[in-house]
Design an enzyme around this catalytic site. Structure first.
Site, PDB file in Angstrom:
ATOM      1  N   ASP A   1      -9.672  -4.416  -5.901  1.00  0.00           N
ATOM      2  CA  ASP A   1      -9.118  -3.678  -4.761  1.00  0.00           C
ATOM      3  C   ASP A   1      -9.881  -2.368  -4.620  1.00  0.00           C
ATOM      4  OD1 ASP A   1      -7.658  -2.208  -2.948  1.00  0.00           O
ATOM      5  OD2 ASP A   1      -5.703  -2.811  -3.750  1.00  0.00           O
TER       6      ASP A   1
ATOM      7  N   SER B   1       0.840  -1.196   0.000  1.00  0.00           N
ATOM      8  CA  SER B   1       0.000   0.000   0.000  1.00  0.00           C
ATOM      9  C   SER B   1       0.880   1.252   0.000  1.00  0.00           C
ATOM     10  CB  SER B   1      -0.928  -0.052   1.215  1.00  0.00           C
ATOM     11  OG  SER B   1      -1.917   0.928   1.116  1.00  0.00           O
TER      12      SER B   1
ATOM     13  N   HIS C   1      -7.581  -5.250  -0.414  1.00  0.00           N
ATOM     14  CA  HIS C   1      -6.388  -4.435  -0.537  1.00  0.00           C
ATOM     15  C   HIS C   1      -5.173  -5.159   0.036  1.00  0.00           C
ATOM     16  CE1 HIS C   1      -4.164  -0.784  -1.040  1.00  0.00           C
ATOM     17  NE2 HIS C   1      -3.960  -0.622   0.249  1.00  0.00           N
TER      18      HIS C   1
END
Lengths: 435, 267
Positions: free
Chosen positions: B217, B95, B245
């Protein structure tokens, strides 16, 4: 209460006895709900999803809350799709990872989107169902309507922020006050330093000593003294006490000091210097704010041949100077009847003269010493006689010794010294072996 | 301060193995890597850590100033690499950490040999011609969501962490600290993450790079994965058939396999 066990079928309450058929029948009537009915109409939302969040089953309660129908969501939407965007972000970054890692998660606050575009604050708990060999199969979720609780929490949060803000402001105010105080203390100290000489100049053939104590907490005194050269042969000194204490008194002190210094350079006659000061104070402080002072102003004229120092002084309402002699005696140098400086337009100041031989010392002091309390109230004051006796006992002390002894005396009086106090001692050193 | 303690550094895997640094994103800590760790640590020397302000890092080392920009987090990465004197690091960032890795490799290029960006996004907010997936209002909503959860954070989380009969392998050591962070630090991390725009830094990536995205996602949509792949010359794009995610949790085998495959043949 919502149950997430495999079999939510209600059991018979423990209290129902076999013989109590009537009550039992009533319970049965009340509990005619099927398991399905319980699931659909429970007072909370039920939701089952595949591991990727795809909705597999949802109860009527939740559909009703969300204002949608089964066909729209089952197999078409994921749980996260039902959430607000903020809720979805929270779901992806916190809820889903924790659920994956721990197999369950309880009481997480989220917001769901309703069909009419509104938001429904909810508390969500989920548990992962695993297969016999530990593979995660599906997620079971219960959803509680938390509207009321959320507004209560929002209120709590708002109050907490207010309290934090108030605390921050108070802390800021305290810091500001401390800074102000430090600045004020520094300003007062600078002002105070301007009222007194940093140190006394060296006068050939003369020994000097001072003591200065301020009674006011801001350390601005109403007493003053100074010693400074006039023309290379002569030296001027003064010591006095302006009316009042604190900043206003300090302003008068400042005016007094610089007026006397200037006057002395212009005309070294003691009575003349006090006369100039009188004119200035009388002109400056009239009307509502009369200010005046008492002072002794003098001129020292050392004789290089004899070592003796001639002292000519004038007093404006100030306690008489004390002279201690090398032979151990002490006497006041009387200046009776001199008027306060600054009260009358054209006062008369009393003058006196003495000669300091080696071993002699002239002591100037303010009434902080002679009017120090020796008892519980102002009926017992230290007084002139006690001072005379004290000096006599010291038997011809040098200036340093005299001031040191008097300082110790003042310390011993403690709270009795409730006014500013200044001591200035000027003496001719005794000849070696003369004592 | 001791960097190992500050960032709760954990090192595992064979001592002479090639070095992998795993960096968690916003919302959790190094525990995010648990399910892929066994596969990754078989042949690699794996370094795990928590950013200051997350997990079991040292809270006194946190300052709003430093951790209000991604550069502050990148400095944590560089500090860890210097403390352990790591060279030729393959950095795996999840991320927001994918972009932190880009910044760290810029700051200390001599230490990094490859970059694996898991579900990366260089900019979360839509702007003219770019689709990040969110509006500024959405991000405000997340911050509000964070706050409402922290009201009951410890109460809600503690029992969850303590009683975990279904997953005994998580063990007792997680008790009390699993992904739990100070609300203020989490708020700053959230703001820094979701308001960041690091698109301009992608061009500067010069090491072999894997962009590992999920097919579904909600945070980093596929357009973003394609954008990152397009902007980093020579990068490899792999799309995992995974939802959410966090593919390292939802598809750990596939995620580990994709990372290892890339590390064997980086270009």
């Amino acid at each position: 209460m919502c149950r997430t066990e495999e079999d939510p079928e209600p059991r018979e309450p423990d209290g129902a006895k076999d013989g109590d058929r009537t009550t039992d029948a009533a319970f049965s009537a009340l509990l005619e709900d099927s398991v399905e009915e319980l699931y659909e109409s429970a007072p909370c939302g039920y939701l089952s999803t595949l591991m990727d969040g795809t909705i597999a089953k949802i109860n009527s309660t939740l559909l009703e809350w969300l204002g949608t129908d089964r066909e729209t969501v089952v197999a078409r939407k994921r749980f996260a799709d039902l959430l607000t965007v903020g809720g979805r972000l929270y779901h992806e970054t916190h809820f889903a990872p924790l659920l994956r890692m721990q197999g369950r998660i309880t009481g997480v606050a989220l917001e769901m989107r309703t069909g009419d575009g509104g938001r429904l604050p909810v508390l969500v708990s989920s548990v992962v169902k695993h297969s016999g060999d530990g593979e995660p199969l599906l997620i079971r979720t219960t959803v509680f309507d938390a509207s009321a609780r959320r507004s209560y929490e929002q209120e709590l949060l708002r109050r907490q922020r207010e309290a934090e803000e108030a605390r921050r402001q108070a802390e800021e105010a305290r810091r500001q006050a401390e800074a102000d105080r430090a600045r004020l203390t520094e300003a007062l100290a600078a002002l105070q330093r301007s009222l007194l000489p940093a140190e006394l100049p060296v006068v050939p053939g003369l020994e000097t000593a001072v003591h200065y104590h301020t009674a006011s907490p801001d350390r601005l005194g109403g007493d003053f003294y100074d010693l400074f050269p006039l023309d290379g042969k002569r030296w001027a000194f003064f010591l006095g006490d302006v009316s009042g204490k604190g900043p206003r008194a300090a302003a008068v002190t400042s005016l007094t000091r610089y007026t006397l210094r200037t006057a002395a350079l212009h005309d070294a006659d003691p009575a003349g210097a006090l006369g100039t000061l009188n004119t200035v104070l009388h002109e400056r402080y009239t009307g509502d704010d009369p200010r005046y002072c008492t002072a002794i102003f003098g001129v020292l004229e050392p004789d290089r041949d004899t070592g003796e120092v001639t002292v000519r002084l004038a007093s404006g309402g100030h306690p008489p100077a004390l002279v201690t002699r090398a032979d151990g005696t002490a006497h006041f140098l009387p200046t009776p009847g001199g008027l306060l400086v600054g009260v009358l337009p054209d006062p008369h100041f009393v003058t006196a003269t003495t000669v300091l031989a080696p071993g002699d010392t002239l002591l100037l002091y303010t009434d902080g010493l002679t009017e120090a309390r020796t008892g519980p109230d102002r009926t017992d004051l230290y007084g002139d006689e006690a001072l005379h006796a004290f000096a006599t006992r010291l038997a011809g002390p040098p200036p340093g010794g005299l001031v040191q002894a008097l300082t110790a005396l003042l310390d011993s009086l403690g709270d009795g010294v409730d006014d500013d106090t200044a001591l200035l001692a000027l003496g001719v050193p005794a000849r070696p072996g003369a004592m | 301060m001791d960097v190992r303690r500050r960032n709760n550094v954990v090192v595992t895997g064979p001592e002479d193995g090639p070095v992998l640094v795993l960096a968690h994103g916003f919302g959790c800590d190094q525990n995010m890597w648990r399910l892929v760790l066994p596969a990754l640590a078989r042949r690699h020397r794996v370094v795990l850590f928590d950013y200051v302000g997350s997990g079991r890092s040292e809270p006194t080392a946190w300052s709003e100033e430093r951790y209000s920009s991604l550069a502050g987090y990148a400095q944590d990465v560089v500090d860890v690499c210097e403390e352990l004197d790591l060279r030729d690091v393959a950095f795996v960032g999840h991320s927001v950490s994918a972009m932190v890795g880009v910044l760290a490799a810029q700051a200390a290029p001599e230490r990094f040999g490859a970059l694996v960006m898991v579900a990366p996004s260089p900019c979360y907010i839509d702007s003219d011609g770019y689709r990040g997936g969110f509006s500024a209002e959405d991000i405000d909503e997340l911050l509000a969501s964070l706050e409402s959860n922290y009201l009951g954070w410890s109460a809600a989380m503690a029992p969850v962490i303590m009683g975990n009969p279904d997953r005994p392998e998580l063990g007792e050591e997680l008790t009390g600290s699993f992904c739990a962070t100070d609300p203020e630090m989490a708020r700053i991390f959230a703001r820094t993450t979701f308001l960041s725009d690091s698109r301009g830094d992608l061009d500067g990536v010069s090491v072999p790079t894997l962009v590992l995205e999920c097919a579904h996602d909600a945070i980093a949509p596929r357009e973003v994965g394609a954008y990152v792949h397009d902007r980093i010359p020579g990068s490899v794009l792999v799309t995992l058939e995974a939802t959410g995610h966090c593919p390292q949790l939802s598809a750990p085998q596939a995620t580990a396999a994709a990372i290892l495959r890339f590390l064997e043949h980086p270009r």
